[in-house]
Design a protein around this motif. Structure first.
Motif: not given
Length: 286
Positions: A1-5, A149-150, A155-159, A175-184
């Motif tokens: 993901m890239q973000f510029n302004c 976020a990703s 590591c979230t699941k492992k903890i 547990i806090i996860i972000g929009e790019f977390y792919k193991f939901e």
């Protein structure tokens, strides 16, 4: 993901956000603020470079903010020649000359070389304040788990697999996860029989949650800095090289319990839970 302004420094100021595809909610938020949104569809850096320069009007008077890990030194230098000012936001040491670099992982700024860091705590911060702040949250009943976020290595699941929820039956584990977390899906499946665990996704305001938190298990990233300023005791894992500055600060002042090895399979589950139990029930600086 890239973000510029980019921002034109002309009398008619204009701010545009240039990014790879964003969720509709974020696009609407950007547009609601009166900014333009331009989407980059190609991943090739050369095409990306040409598209950005084409989108930027009045180049000689424009400023571009670039926030992404994949941009190369060549990309930065090429863009810089075409516009008035380039400001990069990146927590790796790029060692770029004549380019303003905001590095959130550097504690002290290097003004001469245009590198600006962010202090972990306020200059007036006294380490004793940490324990003072803990007094206001010691009655809380929430254990917070967050690894960014990703969290590409999950590591979230492992903890969560390490924590013996029966020992902490009188606590809620958030547990806090972000929009790019792919193991939901995998994460939800693993906690479906654990009633004291709840998942939060894409939280924009962590303050309310922090004020209810008693203990946290996180990475040594930006969130660990926030935990210090809220006086929340934590177990911290260094999971990437760009977290080293934070990690060394915590190690020096012995603020958090820290783990440098992210190989969770080597962590003794019983010892980890005993440490967690001890710290939650009787917190003090080492």
């Amino acid at each position: 993901m890239q973000f510029n302004c980019w921002k034109s420094s002309s009398s008619k100021k204009k701010i545009s956000f240039i990014s790879e595809k964003l969720p509709i909610s974020k696009i609407q938020f950007i547009q609601k603020k009166g900014f333009n949104y331009e989407e980059i569809k190609k991943n090739d850096l050369n095409l990306d470079e040409k598209k950005k320069l084409k989108l930027i009007k009045n180049k000689k008077k424009s400023i571009l903010f670039a926030d992404d890990y994949k941009f190369t030194k060549k990309w930065y230098k090429t863009i810089k020649k075409k516009i008035n000012e380039l400001i990069i936001i990146n927590d790796f040491d790029k060692k770029l000359k004549k380019i303003i670099h905001i590095n959130p992982s550097i504690i002290k700024s290097d003004i001469k070389n245009k590198v600006y860091g962010l202090p972990i705590v306020n200059k007036k911060f006294n380490i004793k304040n940490y324990t003072e702040r803990f007094k206001s949250i010691k009655k809380n009943k929430i254990i917070l788990v967050s690894f960014g976020a990703s969290d590409n290595e999950n590591c979230t699941k492992k903890i969560i697999d390490l924590i013996n929820c029966k020992l902490f039956y009188n606590y809620k584990i958030y547990i806090i996860i972000g929009e790019f977390y792919k193991f939901e899906k995998n994460l939800y499946d693993s906690i479906k029989n654990k009633k004291n665990i709840k998942i939060y996704k894409n939280i924009t305001n962590l303050k309310k949650l922090f004020l209810k938190t008693k203990f946290a298990i996180t990475s040594a990233g930006v969130i660990s800095r926030e935990l210090i300023n809220f006086g929340i005791p934590s177990i911290i894992f260094k999971i990437s090289k760009n977290q080293n500055k934070n990690f060394q600060f915590y190690k020096k002042y012995k603020i958090f319990d820290i783990f440098e090895n992210k190989n969770f399979s080597r962590i003794n589950k019983k010892k980890f839970n005993n440490l967690l139990l001890k710290k939650i029930n009787n917190f003090n600086l080492k």
